[in-house]
Design a protein around this motif. Structure first.
Motif, PDB file in Angstrom:
ATOM      1  N   TYR A 187       0.801  -1.217   0.000  1.00 28.40           N
ATOM      2  CA  TYR A 187       0.000   0.000   0.000  1.00 28.40           C
ATOM      3  C   TYR A 187       0.840   1.277   0.000  1.00 28.40           C
ATOM      4  N   LYS A 188       1.876   1.345   0.799  1.00 24.14           N
ATOM      5  CA  LYS A 188       2.645   2.591   0.913  1.00 24.14           C
ATOM      6  C   LYS A 188       3.225   3.034  -0.428  1.00 24.14           C
ATOM      7  N   PRO A 189       3.893   2.154  -1.195  1.00 26.30           N
ATOM      8  CA  PRO A 189       4.396   2.597  -2.500  1.00 26.30           C
ATOM      9  C   PRO A 189       3.275   2.991  -3.469  1.00 26.30           C
ATOM     10  N   GLU A 190       2.157   2.279  -3.412  1.00 30.60           N
ATOM     11  CA  GLU A 190       1.023   2.622  -4.277  1.00 30.60           C
ATOM     12  C   GLU A 190       0.470   3.998  -3.929  1.00 30.60           C
ATOM     13  N   LEU A 191       0.343   4.266  -2.640  1.00 28.03           N
ATOM     14  CA  LEU A 191      -0.138   5.576  -2.195  1.00 28.03           C
ATOM     15  C   LEU A 191       0.844   6.665  -2.609  1.00 28.03           C
ATOM     16  N   GLN A 192       2.109   6.383  -2.454  1.00 32.10           N
ATOM     17  CA  GLN A 192       3.136   7.361  -2.818  1.00 32.10           C
ATOM     18  C   GLN A 192       3.081   7.676  -4.317  1.00 32.10           C
ATOM     19  N   LYS A 193       2.919   6.657  -5.142  1.00 31.61           N
ATOM     20  CA  LYS A 193       2.804   6.874  -6.592  1.00 31.61           C
ATOM     21  C   LYS A 193       1.577   7.709  -6.922  1.00 31.61           C
ATOM     22  N   LEU A 194       0.473   7.396  -6.276  1.00 34.67           N
ATOM     23  CA  LEU A 194      -0.773   8.125  -6.508  1.00 34.67           C
ATOM     24  C   LEU A 194      -0.619   9.600  -6.129  1.00 34.67           C
ATOM     25  N   LEU A 195      -0.008   9.855  -4.992  1.00 33.90           N
ATOM     26  CA  LEU A 195       0.178  11.241  -4.550  1.00 33.90           C
ATOM     27  C   LEU A 195       1.132  12.005  -5.471  1.00 33.90           C
ATOM     28  N   LYS A 196       2.182  11.346  -5.938  1.00 30.94           N
ATOM     29  CA  LYS A 196       3.121  11.993  -6.861  1.00 30.94           C
ATOM     30  C   LYS A 196       2.438  12.301  -8.182  1.00 30.94           C
ATOM     31  N   ALA A 197       1.615  11.381  -8.654  1.00 33.25           N
ATOM     32  CA  ALA A 197       0.904  11.589  -9.921  1.00 33.25           C
ATOM     33  C   ALA A 197      -0.077  12.749  -9.826  1.00 33.25           C
ATOM     34  N   ALA A 198      -0.581  13.001  -8.623  1.00 33.90           N
ATOM     35  CA  ALA A 198      -1.533  14.092  -8.412  1.00 33.90           C
ATOM     36  C   ALA A 198      -0.822  15.445  -8.315  1.00 33.90           C
ATOM     37  N   GLY A 199       0.483  15.422  -8.277  1.00 38.56           N
ATOM     38  CA  GLY A 199       1.239  16.670  -8.162  1.00 38.56           C
ATOM     39  C   GLY A 199       2.121  16.639  -6.928  1.00 38.56           C
ATOM     40  N   LYS A 200       2.408  17.793  -6.399  1.00 41.27           N
ATOM     41  CA  LYS A 200       3.264  17.911  -5.230  1.00 41.27           C
ATOM     42  C   LYS A 200       2.605  17.223  -4.026  1.00 41.27           C
ATOM     43  N   ILE A 201       3.404  16.457  -3.281  1.00 44.82           N
ATOM     44  CA  ILE A 201       2.894  15.783  -2.086  1.00 44.82           C
ATOM     45  C   ILE A 201       2.800  16.808  -0.959  1.00 44.82           C
ATOM     46  N   LYS A 202       1.599  16.953  -0.418  1.00 46.65           N
ATOM     47  CA  LYS A 202       1.374  17.901   0.676  1.00 46.65           C
ATOM     48  C   LYS A 202       2.057  17.408   1.946  1.00 46.65           C
TER      49      LYS A 202
END
Length: 131
Positions: A91-106
């Motif tokens: 889950y953690k890498p998948e979430l990280q990829k999703l957040l990066k794809a959405a733009g800057k990670i808050k």
């Protein structure tokens, strides 16, 4: 196996397990079939319930005074422990990829990623102790 988490780690893990429950259910069914998938989901839910009991038992006053030093020992059997470990490792890498794809990670999102990584680190320590 004993996994020791602070309240923040417990809360973040619970949040993400609850959020992903339906996706996990579909994944289990697809990967393992209906019968075994149901058994795995039952185990997933049992782990989630243990986390819920710990967080749900906090009073508002305790929530306001929560400290990173406040830790709880969770006693999991090998199958439950492996379930959580497999979940966070996927889950953690998948979430990280999703957040990066959405733009800057808050900053808030990065804090959750860091917390999930802390859970992974602790689980790896436990795995070494029981190896």
């Amino acid at each position: 196996m004993i996994l020791t988490l602070n309240k923040v780690e417990t809360s973040v893990l619970l949040l993400h397990m609850a959020t992903m429950r339906n996706s996990v259910k579909k994944g289990f069914k697809k990967a393992y079939g209906s019968k075994e998938g149901k058994e795995l989901l039952k185990r997933f839910d049992e782990v989630k319930e243990q986390l819920e009991k710990e967080i749900g038992a906090l009073t508002q006053e305790e929530v306001e005074k929560v400290s990173l030093e406040d830790r709880t020992d969770f006693h999991f059997n090998v199958n439950e422990f492996d379930m959580i470990y497999t979940f966070v490792m996927w889950y953690k890498p998948e979430l990280q990829k999703l957040l990066k794809a959405a733009g800057k990670i808050k900053e808030e999102d990065q804090e959750q990623l860091n917390t999930l990584q802390g859970v992974i680190d602790q689980m790896e320590e436990v795995k070494l102790q029981y190896a």
